[in-house]
Design a protein around this motif. Structure first.
Motif, PDB file in Angstrom:
ATOM      1  N   LEU A 287       0.621  -1.275  -0.108  1.00  0.00           N
ATOM      2  CA  LEU A 287       0.011  -0.017   0.005  1.00  0.00           C
ATOM      3  C   LEU A 287       0.815   1.373  -0.079  1.00  0.00           C
ATOM      4  CD1 LEU A 287      -2.707   1.277   0.157  1.00  0.00           C
ATOM      5  CD2 LEU A 287      -2.990   1.066   2.548  1.00  0.00           C
ATOM      6  N   LYS A 288       1.927   1.242   0.622  1.00  0.00           N
ATOM      7  CA  LYS A 288       2.901   2.581   0.657  1.00  0.00           C
ATOM      8  C   LYS A 288       3.365   2.808  -0.688  1.00  0.00           C
ATOM      9  CE  LYS A 288       7.007   3.987   3.175  1.00  0.00           C
ATOM     10  NZ  LYS A 288       8.111   3.590   3.901  1.00  0.00           N
ATOM     11  N   LEU A 289       3.791   1.471  -1.370  1.00  0.00           N
ATOM     12  CA  LEU A 289       4.270   2.019  -2.855  1.00  0.00           C
ATOM     13  C   LEU A 289       3.439   2.137  -3.753  1.00  0.00           C
ATOM     14  CD1 LEU A 289       7.445  -0.649  -2.404  1.00  0.00           C
ATOM     15  CD2 LEU A 289       7.441   1.660  -1.997  1.00  0.00           C
ATOM     16  N   SER A 290       2.103   1.964  -3.407  1.00  0.00           N
ATOM     17  CA  SER A 290       1.014   2.174  -4.457  1.00  0.00           C
ATOM     18  C   SER A 290       0.906   3.547  -5.154  1.00  0.00           C
ATOM     19  CB  SER A 290      -0.317   1.888  -3.934  1.00  0.00           C
ATOM     20  OG  SER A 290      -0.299   0.292  -3.602  1.00  0.00           O
ATOM     21  N   GLU A 291       0.772   3.634  -6.423  1.00  0.00           N
ATOM     22  CA  GLU A 291       0.498   4.985  -6.880  1.00  0.00           C
ATOM     23  C   GLU A 291      -0.920   5.581  -6.689  1.00  0.00           C
ATOM     24  OE1 GLU A 291       2.131   4.738 -10.777  1.00  0.00           O
ATOM     25  OE2 GLU A 291       4.360   4.362 -10.423  1.00  0.00           O
ATOM     26  N   GLU A 292      -1.000   6.724  -7.256  1.00  0.00           N
ATOM     27  CA  GLU A 292      -2.455   7.478  -7.164  1.00  0.00           C
ATOM     28  C   GLU A 292      -3.368   6.637  -7.973  1.00  0.00           C
ATOM     29  OE1 GLU A 292      -4.874  10.169  -5.853  1.00  0.00           O
ATOM     30  OE2 GLU A 292      -2.955   9.975  -5.199  1.00  0.00           O
ATOM     31  N   VAL A 293      -2.984   5.888  -9.018  1.00  0.00           N
ATOM     32  CA  VAL A 293      -3.903   5.490  -9.923  1.00  0.00           C
ATOM     33  C   VAL A 293      -4.352   4.000  -9.436  1.00  0.00           C
ATOM     34  CG1 VAL A 293      -3.130   6.479 -11.872  1.00  0.00           C
ATOM     35  CG2 VAL A 293      -2.318   4.296 -11.469  1.00  0.00           C
ATOM     36  N   ASN A 294      -3.791   3.410  -8.550  1.00  0.00           N
ATOM     37  CA  ASN A 294      -3.913   1.983  -7.737  1.00  0.00           C
ATOM     38  C   ASN A 294      -4.759   2.224  -6.608  1.00  0.00           C
ATOM     39  OD1 ASN A 294      -2.277   1.011 -10.036  1.00  0.00           O
ATOM     40  ND2 ASN A 294      -0.320   1.178  -8.893  1.00  0.00           N
ATOM     41  N   HIS A 360      -0.301  12.856   1.451  1.00  0.00           N
ATOM     42  CA  HIS A 360      -0.424  11.779   0.589  1.00  0.00           C
ATOM     43  C   HIS A 360      -0.998  10.465   1.276  1.00  0.00           C
ATOM     44  CE1 HIS A 360      -0.497   9.326  -3.151  1.00  0.00           C
ATOM     45  NE2 HIS A 360       0.356   8.310  -2.328  1.00  0.00           N
ATOM     46  N   ALA A 361      -0.094  10.202   2.363  1.00  0.00           N
ATOM     47  CA  ALA A 361      -0.537   9.006   2.954  1.00  0.00           C
ATOM     48  C   ALA A 361      -1.683   9.170   3.639  1.00  0.00           C
ATOM     49  CB  ALA A 361       0.712   8.453   3.767  1.00  0.00           C
ATOM     50  N   GLN A 362      -2.192  10.274   3.985  1.00  0.00           N
ATOM     51  CA  GLN A 362      -3.441  10.644   4.845  1.00  0.00           C
ATOM     52  C   GLN A 362      -4.686  10.534   3.805  1.00  0.00           C
ATOM     53  OE1 GLN A 362      -3.756  10.551   7.984  1.00  0.00           O
ATOM     54  NE2 GLN A 362      -5.435  12.038   8.621  1.00  0.00           N
ATOM     55  N   THR A 363      -4.350  11.108   2.690  1.00  0.00           N
ATOM     56  CA  THR A 363      -5.404  10.884   1.644  1.00  0.00           C
ATOM     57  C   THR A 363      -5.573   9.578   1.256  1.00  0.00           C
ATOM     58  OG1 THR A 363      -4.806  13.091   0.901  1.00  0.00           O
ATOM     59  CG2 THR A 363      -6.323  11.813  -0.739  1.00  0.00           C
ATOM     60  N   THR A 364      -4.772   8.746   1.261  1.00  0.00           N
ATOM     61  CA  THR A 364      -4.871   7.161   0.930  1.00  0.00           C
ATOM     62  C   THR A 364      -5.669   6.531   1.905  1.00  0.00           C
ATOM     63  OG1 THR A 364      -2.804   7.227  -0.340  1.00  0.00           O
ATOM     64  CG2 THR A 364      -3.718   5.026   0.268  1.00  0.00           C
TER      65      THR A 364
END
Length: 711
Positions: A287-294, A360-364
């Motif tokens: 999950l940490k390495l996932s990009e925005e599109v994923n 970014h992590a918080q948004t995810t």
């Protein structure tokens, strides 16, 4: 059909659309008859045995194999999912399932064959779990190996099935082939309604793949296999280590992880602890390495883990508890770390040097938690109210801070999550306190925003709170809370920040179109017109903020009065309608032209609902108005509103009276320009159509036409 597709060098003029139509007709016929009469098991097994014997012929074309399996599968599926499951021939089942299992674990199997194998094996294992001890269950116990390694082979095959759909080179599954129509029909994509697989966000077969992993793990767990956790850990570690360019492997990672969590949702707590301890660190790194599109792929995973492949129309009154699994999942989503705790606590986003990475992590996290909160809205006996309350207690404090975060993405996603929290439908202290906190914040910020500069912390906090009310109204929720925060929304619509003004305008537009069933008509109208106060305490009477506030208030009163016109007129003798009309008429005399124009635009649709007698009476009243400049302005803009709506009503009977009154009001030098502008707009609208213009000329007298043309 089998031989037509299998002969090489022979041109077959069969369009895939025609085959699809035939399969749809067959599926409807089968669905209509299978429930009452699933068929004769002995005769079906005899025919199926004949077809399966063709698979042993040397040099068999792969298309023939696809067609045979696509024909045999639905026939046996109807039997093993109904009361005829106990009458099936074990040897026929063994041949059929052995062929499917071999196709799924073979390195050179055709994608079409593997697609059928995934769907049919999943359905077969689900039937065996529901009806243990029958021939299907015994054959699966014999065929499915107990040793490790099968999941790795299956994952490799499934990864190949995604090629052609995830940006890679077009694989066999993406080619235009009539045989693919049979595969889609067999797996339920075309419309085999008795066992259609649920669609998934990607549009591909993610749901079927996840269900396979879930069913396989559930089957092996019931059988007593002890190596499942170790095998899953090895599989996920291998898939997670693949480079980002191998997108198919990372999709299979989510399918396997989601299927495992779904299968383990009712395990005893010690076994769930063991599973999370093994898989959570790997999943956290993925999950940490996932990009925005994923991120959407992860949202699918969360949805699948909680909802699954199907759900009952009527939830069970009693069901095995899933509280531990839901809390574990919520804790993982909130922390995104390997050390999963029983209490999900969402940390606040960091502002500073690491603010961008933290945001970014918080948004995810917030996007994934939104799916979790949305799925918890459906009340089920398996998930207790205590679990819902614990999750909300862990999320709400961070959400309160999040809607004031300086990064727009964070406070918007926090607002969405806050609205979903309020929509869980749970009567608990944490949600009651949250509603009170929103109301108090609206009251405080409504005053503070008047003097707050653009891009200040106060403006940011207001924007976050407007997002909360806006998303709540878009979801047809929080209507009473938004109405209670009316003065705050009006203050935000008058702020110096243009983005904040735009958001508040959208929220007010949604509020104006929202029904308010909890209030009486007169009380509602009084709340609406309360925002039209000409001057607030500490507000400059000539400021731009006052003008913008009154413009927004007039638009709200007009849209809401139009939305509730029917009940406004029927209740309390029409007092609510009269109050809204009188308020807008009074605003027509405001000293600022912007306010007068906004009030005129809000009043025009309401005047179109009045009777002919009422409109003629109003026109005479406007014509007789005189004296002060305020009364004259009110008359000009009131008549302009009537002329404006008359153009949309097809030349009503009272149009002539309005024209005569407007001509009289236009004799005042200060009003001449406004009258000319209104008349010219009306003439332009009428002359766009020859028929409309002829009708206008026919219904007006020559004197009235001369008055129009004179302007």
């Amino acid at each position: 059909t089998v031989h037509a597709f299998s002969e090489e060098g022979k041109s077959v003029h069969v369009k895939p659309a025609s085959i699809t139509m035939q399969f749809e007709l067959m599926s409807k016929l089968i669905s209509a008859r299978s429930a009452a009469s699933p068929g004769d098991a002995a005769e079906t097994c005899r025919v199926v045995g004949t077809l399966l014997a063709m698979l042993k012929k040397p040099g068999l074309h792969w298309r023939t194999k696809v067609c045979i399996l696509a024909t045999v599968g639905p026939a046996l599926r109807i039997l093993h999912t109904t009361a005829a499951a106990g009458e099936l021939d074990a040897e026929v089942l063994k041949t059929w399932l052995g062929e499917l299992l071999g196709s799924l674990t073979s390195a050179d199997a055709q994608p079409q064959v593997a697609t059928i194998a995934v769907a049919e094996l999943t359905t077969a294992m689900r039937s065996a779990l529901r009806r243990p001890g029958l021939p299907l269950d015994r054959v699966l116990h014999e065929l499915l190996p107990r040793a490790k390694g099968i999941l790795a082979l299956v994952a490799k095959t499934m990864s190949g099935l995604h090629q052609g759909f995830l940006g890679a080179d077009n694989g066999a599954t993406a080619q235009a082939d009539p045989v693919q129509v049979m595969v889609r029909a067999c797996t339920g994509v075309v419309g085999v309604s008795h066992l259609s697989w649920s669609p998934c966000p990607s549009g591909q077969s993610w749901m079927v793949h996840s269900t396979f992993f879930q069913t396989y793990i559930a089957f092996c767990t019931k059988r007593g296999d002890t190596h499942l956790v170790e095998e899953l850990k090895a599989l996920l570690t291998s898939l997670q280590a693949q480079p980002k360019s191998e997108a198919e492997d990372h999709v299979v990672f989510l399918e396997a992880f989601g299927g495992a969590l779904r299968a383990a949702r009712r395990w005893p707590e010690p076994r769930q602890n063991e599973l999370w301890a093994a898989l959570a660190p790997i999943a956290a790194e993925e999950l940490k390495l996932s990009e925005e599109v994923n991120i959407r792929n992860w949202q699918f995973l969360v949805y699948y883990v909680i909802v699954g492949v199907s759900r009952r129309l009527r939830p069970r009154a009693e069901a095995p508890a899933e509280d531990v699994a839901i809390r574990r999942l919520a804790a993982f989503l909130a922390n995104a770390r390997g050390d999963v705790t029983a209490s999900p606590m969402l940390p606040a986003a960091v502002v500073g040097e690491d603010g961008e990475a933290s945001s970014h992590a918080q948004t995810t996290r917030l996007r994934l938690l939104q799916v979790l909160l949305a799925t918890l809205q459906r009340r089920r006996a398996a998930v207790s109210d205590d679990t819902r309350s614990v999750i909300l207690q862990g999320l709400v404090p961070a959400l309160k801070e999040g809607i004031s975060h300086p990064y727009k993405q964070v406070h918007e996603e926090s607002a969405k999550a806050m609205v979903l929290s309020l929509c869980v439908g749970l009567e608990c202290e944490v949600l009651s306190d949250l509603r009170a906190w929103i109301a108090q914040g609206a009251s405080t910020l409504g005053v503070a925003i008047r003097d707050a500069p653009k891009e200040s912390s106060t403006s940011t906090a207001c924007e976050g709170l407007v997002y909360v009310l806006l998303h709540g109204l878009l979801g047809r929720r929080m209507r009473s809370l938004a109405l209670q925060s009316l003065h705050f929304l009006l203050a935000a619509a008058a702020a110096d920040d243009h983005e904040l003004r735009a958001l508040a305008g959208l929220a007010l537009g949604c509020l104006g179109q929202s029904p308010q069933r909890g209030l009486g008509t007169l009380a509602l109208s009084e709340k609406l017109v309360a925002g039209c106060q000409t001057a607030l305490e500490g507000e400059d009477s000539g400021s731009a903020q006052r003008v913008r506030r009154l413009e927004a208030a007039a638009t709200l009163v007009g849209s809401s009065a139009l939305r509730h016109d029917f009940i406004f007129r029927l209740s309390d003798g029409g007092k609510a309608t009269k109050l809204c009309h009188d308020t807008l008429l009074a605003m027509l005399g405001d000293k600022r032209v912007e306010v007068r124009i906004a009030s005129q635009a809000a009043l025009a649709p309401l005047l179109g609902l009045e009777t002919t007698a009422t409109c003629k009476k109003m026109a005479k009243a406007f014509a007789a108005a005189g004296g002060s400049d305020e009364a004259a302005d009110r008359a000009v803009h009131g008549l302009s509103a009537m002329l404006r709506v008359a153009g949309s009503l097809g030349v009503p009977d009272w149009l002539g009276d309005v024209i005569e009154a407007l001509s009289k009001a236009g004799q005042r030098p200060e009003s001449k320009k406004e009258v000319e502008k209104t008349v010219q707009a009306f003439m332009k609208q009428q002359q766009q159509s020859r028929d409309v213009w002829k009708r206008c000329q026919k219904r007006l007298t020559e004197e009235q036409m001369d008055l129009l043309k004179a302007r």
